[in-house]
Design an enzyme around this catalytic site. Structure first.
Site, mmCIF file in Angstrom:
data_model
loop_
_atom_site.group_PDB
_atom_site.id
_atom_site.type_symbol
_atom_site.label_atom_id
_atom_site.label_comp_id
_atom_site.label_asym_id
_atom_site.label_seq_id
_atom_site.Cartn_x
_atom_site.Cartn_y
_atom_site.Cartn_z
ATOM 1 C CB SER A 73 -17.735 -0.545 5.038
ATOM 2 O OG SER A 73 -16.875 -1.001 4.638
ATOM 3 C CG ASP A 74 -16.329 3.870 0.090
ATOM 4 O OD1 ASP A 74 -14.883 3.169 -0.341
ATOM 5 O OD2 ASP A 74 -16.013 4.673 -0.257
ATOM 6 C CD1 TRP A 75 -9.821 2.945 3.074
ATOM 7 C CD2 TRP A 75 -8.763 1.593 1.769
ATOM 8 N NE1 TRP A 75 -8.465 2.861 3.368
ATOM 9 C CE2 TRP A 75 -7.789 2.543 2.161
ATOM 10 C CE3 TRP A 75 -8.566 1.676 0.532
ATOM 11 C CZ2 TRP A 75 -6.672 1.314 2.290
ATOM 12 C CZ3 TRP A 75 -7.717 1.237 0.162
ATOM 13 C CH2 TRP A 75 -7.234 0.826 0.768
ATOM 14 N N GLY A 76 -12.122 1.522 5.195
ATOM 15 C CA GLY A 76 -11.985 2.875 6.610
ATOM 16 C C GLY A 76 -13.947 3.099 6.816
ATOM 17 C CB ALA A 77 -17.210 4.092 5.438
#
Ligand code: BGC
Length: 720
Positions: free
Chosen positions: A265-269
């Site tokens: 995932s992207d950061w915090g996604a």
């Protein structure tokens, strides 16, 4: 390890240990870390226990051999099964030796140098202990307001795909056997570059036809070249956030394209599925992301806190977890981490390779090849004998590395003033800041005027602070900040030749700059050797050869703007066009200020008449397009000859022009060369209304020229 041993390892793992592999945490979480590492998103209280950290599968943003070896050492001792950590970081356009931003690299049209830049970045990163880079970013964008346009190579699908391949080759090479290589993670899947209004993280909504035709090919190209990982995008795509988008991730990425690497995932996604409004809490967010096939959750703790519960409640099958863990173990194994947990990390090698003269030289070369000469009224190259006033906020600034250069440093960066010192004696160079990026004072202006009055030529170095682009760096007004335009106008008013040099991360509305300068160079963010490279270019040591890979708009009102547009039913330039009821703006032209493919040289290239080997082609036999190019000037130089095609009648609409090939030629004064392009049926395929990718028999037009506007053309037929 062999595949059996990996499966055995998986069998030995408890569910807690398995879930641990699915989480990625930033450096400050780890024992043994002395540095905060790279932080690129919000840090929050994640409800992570010390035990969770011991099970964690990967680290974000740690670098430096000393640091990574320390973290790994502690981890191997504390992790029950001794499963090594994967170290991942954003090595986007260089690690310590920073190269120009990817948009600038795109403008070089130089696939070999792009590959070399990635190989150098990989080597510097690998010796400092990085295993995976979150690159290349290949999000196609037609949106100069979006801060992240500087991270990809431009607005063209074909060119972006070519660069995607080059970057992956450079980063990965012989990944298994070569410790100087890092695994590549292509991002952000998918269509992150098309946010509504150009505002970061915003809605993306497009037809599947548009998605497949323009936005997906570069990701696919990176995967075809072997990219080991994929990162999800923050945006929604047609109603569903990418990170929970099962049809996109399991459907297109895994089933259709056969991708069996790690999806992160992207950061915090994952947690962002909650504010997106498709998950009621972290537990449901974890369920949706797992079901979509996201293997690693970056920097939130939905998986670690809820996956076990989801399995117990039979909302998730354990096999989904097993598959994800196996993919992560396989990547660790491919990198040889079970046998060599420190892989290439070596302080000794850091000293040899990082910022080595060879790396700096490559950065200097690519920077000069990325700077686009937009205007030149007999002003450049500069004469070494003359006194120069160098004014503007970028005259002595080290803020020329651009976003995503956290590994680079100001001390290593060559400023413009320092670059000029290679060509001028001290008393020949008068430097003044003139103003700041957004503000200025009368004293600053006066100092600049004073210096400029003593000089024969004025170089004005202006642009955007690097925080004005990059992630979350969007602008609605894409002009150079007012105060800098004022400085430029004051310089022009002195009646001396003015060269404007621009440092920025996006196409800008440059009307006022063009009006008030005799020569204009778009230097982008050129990297560590930016000042040296610029001086090389301005003094003619290097002849400009870069060409825009994003249209420079006439005004922000035209955005999104791109050269491969469709004709509409009422084109403005049709021979029978009416005055009013045509597709146009009443107050600005339809055309950009500078089109895709545009860029000047100190040489003059003349094109002969293009010829086709035949007027008809078949599916089996390609066509040869030939054109003669002559350097009619007395300066050796490089030209990028571009070939475009238009399908005159399609099943669905076809672009007015589409880039299908380009060739770089280096010509001595007076030298001529025959440039040949092969055009095959496979290059004429496109997505039909039913999403089949095929060509149609019929009439086409082929164009060859120096940019997407200045071309000659000929028609031909494709027979069935
Ligand atoms: C960015 C990614 C990056 C990640 C890790 C995110 O904020 O969108 O491109 O790879 O952070 O640093």
């Amino acid at each position: 390890m062999n595949e059996n041993q990996l499966t055995e390892l998986l069998e030995q793992m408890t569910l807690t240990e398995k879930v641990g592999q699915l989480i990625q945490l930033a450096t400050p979480f780890f024992k043994g870390a002395s540095d905060r590492g790279e932080i690129t998103g919000p840090m929050e209280n994640m409800n992570i226990s010390e035990d969770d950290i011991k099970q964690t599968g990967s680290v974000l943003g740690a670098s430096g051999a000393h640091e990574t070896i320390n973290i790994q050492k502690v981890h191997m001792e504390e992790n029950r099964l001794g499963i090594p950590l994967l170290f991942m970081s954003d090595i986007i356009h260089g690690f310590r030796t920073i190269f120009p931003v990817p948009l600038a690299i795109g403008c070089s049209w130089d696939l070999e140098l792009a590959e070399k830049s990635a190989a150098i970045a990989a080597k510097e990163a690998a010796v400092s202990g990085v295993h995976v880079t979150f690159a290349p970013m290949v999000d196609l964008s037609r949106e100069p307001r979006w801060g992240r346009v500087m991270e990809a190579t431009g607005e063209d699908t074909f060119l972006n795909s070519e660069f995607a391949r080059s970057f992956v080759r450079g980063f990965q090479g012989d990944l298994v056997n070569d410790n100087h290589k890092v695994a590549s993670c292509v991002k952000h899947f998918a269509a992150y570059g098309a946010p509504e209004g150009g505002r970061d993280y915003n809605t993306v909504d497009m037809s599947e036809w548009m998605l497949r035709e323009n936005y997906l090919p570069a990701y696919k190209a990176a995967l075809d070249e072997g990219a080991e990982m994929v990162m999800t995008a923050f945006n929604i795509l047609n109603g569903m956030p990418s990170t929970g988008n099962e049809p996109l991730m399991r459907g297109i990425l895994r089933e259709e394209w056969g991708f069996d690497g790690v999806l992160i995932s992207d950061w915090g996604a994952v947690k962002e599925l909650i504010p997106h409004g498709v998950a009621e809490d972290q537990k449901q967010a974890a369920e949706k992301a797992m079901k979509a096939g996201v293997d690693i959750e970056m920097m939130t703790s939905c998986y670690v806190n809820h996956v076990k519960e989801l399995i117990a409640e039979e909302k998730l099958e354990e096999t989904i977890v097993d598959e994800a863990v196996l993919r992560i173990l396989q990547l660790k194994n491919k990198l040889g981490l079970f046998e060599h947990p420190y892989r290439g990390a070596s302080e000794e090698e850091e000293n040899i390779h990082i910022l080595s003269p060879e790396h700096r030289k490559a950065s200097r070369e690519l920077a000069a090849k990325s700077m686009v000469l937009l205007k030149n009224e007999d002003t450049l190259p500069l004469n070494q004998a003359g006194k120069v006033a160098l004014v503007g906020p970028f005259a002595e600034s080290t803020d020329i590395l651009g976003p995503w250069s956290w590994g680079g440093s100001a001390e290593d960066t060559i400023t413009v003033a320092a670059g000029f010192a290679n060509y001028l004696d001290n008393d020949q160079l008068l430097v003044s800041q003139g103003c700041d990026i957004q503000n200025g004072s009368n004293e600053q202006f006066e100092d600049a005027i004073n210096k400029a009055e003593q000089a024969e030529v004025i170089v004005v170095a202006i642009g955007e602070h690097s925080d004005m682009s990059g992630e979350a760096g969007c602008r609605a007004d894409i002009r150079v900040p007012e105060v800098q335009l004022e400085l430029l106008k004051k310089m022009k008013a002195l009646g001396k030749p003015v060269v404007a040099v621009l440092f920025n991360g996006r196409p800008l509305d440059l009307r006022e700059v063009i009006e008030h300068a005799d020569a204009v160079v778009e230097a982008w963010y050129p990297g560590t050797e930016g000042g040296t490279a610029l001086a090389d270019l301005l003094y003619g040591e290097v002849n400009p050869s870069a060409k825009l890979t994003m249209s420079m708009p006439y005004s922000v009102g035209q955005v999104p703007i791109y050269y491969n547009r469709y004709n509409t039913g009422r084109p403005k330039d049709a021979p029978d066009a009416q005055e009013r009821y045509v597709s146009q703006y009443l107050d600005i032209p339809n055309e950009p200020l500078y089109p895709f493919g545009y860029g000047l040289s100190y040489s003059r290239f003349e094109y002969g008449n293009m010829t086709l080997s035949a007027e008809q082609m078949t599916k089996e036999e390609s066509l040869t397009v030939t054109i003669n190019v002559t350097n009619t000037s007395d300066v050796a130089g490089e030209e990028t000859v571009q070939m475009y095609v238009r399908d005159l009648v399609g099943d669905v609409v076809r672009p007015l022009k589409e880039l299908k090939g380009f060739k770089k030629v280096y010509l001595q004064p007076g030298e001529s060369v025959e440039v040949e392009f092969q055009l095959g049926e496979d290059q004429l395929r496109y997505y039909h209304a039913d999403l089949e990718h095929k060509s149609d028999a019929g009439e086409f037009e082929v164009f060859v020229g120096t940019d997407s506007r200045d071309v000659q053309s000929k028609k031909f037929r494709l027979n069935s």
